[in-house]
Design a protein around this motif. Structure first.
Motif, mmCIF file in Angstrom:
data_model
loop_
_atom_site.group_PDB
_atom_site.id
_atom_site.type_symbol
_atom_site.label_atom_id
_atom_site.label_comp_id
_atom_site.label_asym_id
_atom_site.label_seq_id
_atom_site.Cartn_x
_atom_site.Cartn_y
_atom_site.Cartn_z
ATOM 1 N N LYS A 88 0.854 -1.177 0.000
ATOM 2 C CA LYS A 88 0.000 0.000 0.000
ATOM 3 C C LYS A 88 0.895 1.234 0.000
ATOM 4 O O LYS A 88 1.770 1.370 0.853
ATOM 5 C CB LYS A 88 -0.925 0.019 1.223
ATOM 6 N N ARG A 89 0.673 2.098 -0.948
ATOM 7 C CA ARG A 89 1.499 3.296 -1.065
ATOM 8 C C ARG A 89 0.975 4.389 -0.139
ATOM 9 O O ARG A 89 -0.214 4.677 -0.145
ATOM 10 C CB ARG A 89 1.499 3.784 -2.505
ATOM 11 N N PRO A 90 1.879 5.039 0.577
ATOM 12 C CA PRO A 90 1.461 6.147 1.450
ATOM 13 C C PRO A 90 1.299 7.429 0.630
ATOM 14 O O PRO A 90 2.183 8.284 0.597
ATOM 15 C CB PRO A 90 2.608 6.253 2.457
ATOM 16 N N VAL A 91 0.174 7.566 -0.046
ATOM 17 C CA VAL A 91 -0.040 8.651 -0.997
ATOM 18 C C VAL A 91 0.050 10.018 -0.314
ATOM 19 O O VAL A 91 0.725 10.924 -0.815
ATOM 20 C CB VAL A 91 -1.397 8.475 -1.720
ATOM 21 N N LEU A 92 -0.605 10.177 0.806
ATOM 22 C CA LEU A 92 -0.593 11.469 1.488
ATOM 23 C C LEU A 92 0.821 11.846 1.923
ATOM 24 O O LEU A 92 1.262 12.983 1.723
ATOM 25 C CB LEU A 92 -1.546 11.456 2.686
ATOM 26 N N LYS A 93 1.552 10.894 2.474
ATOM 27 C CA LYS A 93 2.927 11.147 2.907
ATOM 28 C C LYS A 93 3.804 11.512 1.710
ATOM 29 O O LYS A 93 4.608 12.443 1.789
ATOM 30 C CB LYS A 93 3.487 9.922 3.624
ATOM 31 N N ASN A 94 3.629 10.821 0.595
ATOM 32 C CA ASN A 94 4.403 11.127 -0.606
ATOM 33 C C ASN A 94 4.074 12.516 -1.147
ATOM 34 O O ASN A 94 4.958 13.237 -1.602
ATOM 35 C CB ASN A 94 4.166 10.075 -1.689
ATOM 36 N N CYS A 95 2.810 12.896 -1.097
ATOM 37 C CA CYS A 95 2.403 14.231 -1.552
ATOM 38 C C CYS A 95 3.007 15.320 -0.667
ATOM 39 O O CYS A 95 3.473 16.351 -1.168
ATOM 40 C CB CYS A 95 0.884 14.355 -1.573
#
Length: 157
Positions: free
Chosen positions: A24-31
């Protein structure tokens, strides 16, 4: 129409196994990381612009070109030392979208193909990725200039 209707039981089982093990990719953290890294790069660029304005008497309009050249040069140096790659791993698109990403793309290809020689290796492969950026940038600038010229000729602007 159900996507799984045309799949064999083995394919369906494989998809379930794949979904179970997919990270699962940490989308919010990456953004957030991309925002801060890209913002930091822009702050550095703004500081370089002010440097040219203050010390070399450039105007805000004329300081842009040397600022861009300086930012590309800095990113190429950092790529050569391996720093920009780590920044790219951390910041993702935040390091790729600004003009520094262009410098990184050019020098990375040159470094990768340096063992093939200067002409065929470096010269032939340096602009593989960045060449399309240059092409579309020049073409877009031509189209915008053409539209502006036509609007000026027609008296709209």
């Amino acid at each position: 129409m159900n996507k799984n209707a045309n799949k064999t039981p083995e394919q369906q089982q494989y998809e379930q196994l794949e979904q179970k093990h997919e990270l699962k990719r940490p989308v919010l953290k990456n953004c957030i990381r991309a925002f801060w890294v890209g913002g930091l790069i822009c702050v550095i660029g703004q500081a370089i612009t002010y440097f040219y304005i203050y010390f070399f008497n450039f105007t805000e309009q004329t300081a842009g070109n040397p600022t861009v050249a300086t930012m590309i040069f800095i990113s190429m140096l950092l790529t050569g030392f391996g720093v920009y790659d780590r920044l790219g791993q951390f910041g993702g698109a935040g390091s790729a979208v600004p003009v520094t990403g262009f410098g990184n793309a050019v020098i990375s290809a040159a470094i990768e193909h340096s063992t093939e020689g200067f002409v065929l290796g470096v010269g032939g492969n340096m602009f593989k990725l960045a060449g399309s950026v240059i092409l579309f940038g020049v073409f877009s600038a031509f189209v915008v200039a053409l539209i502006k010229t036509l609007l000026i000729m027609w008296g709209v602007i």
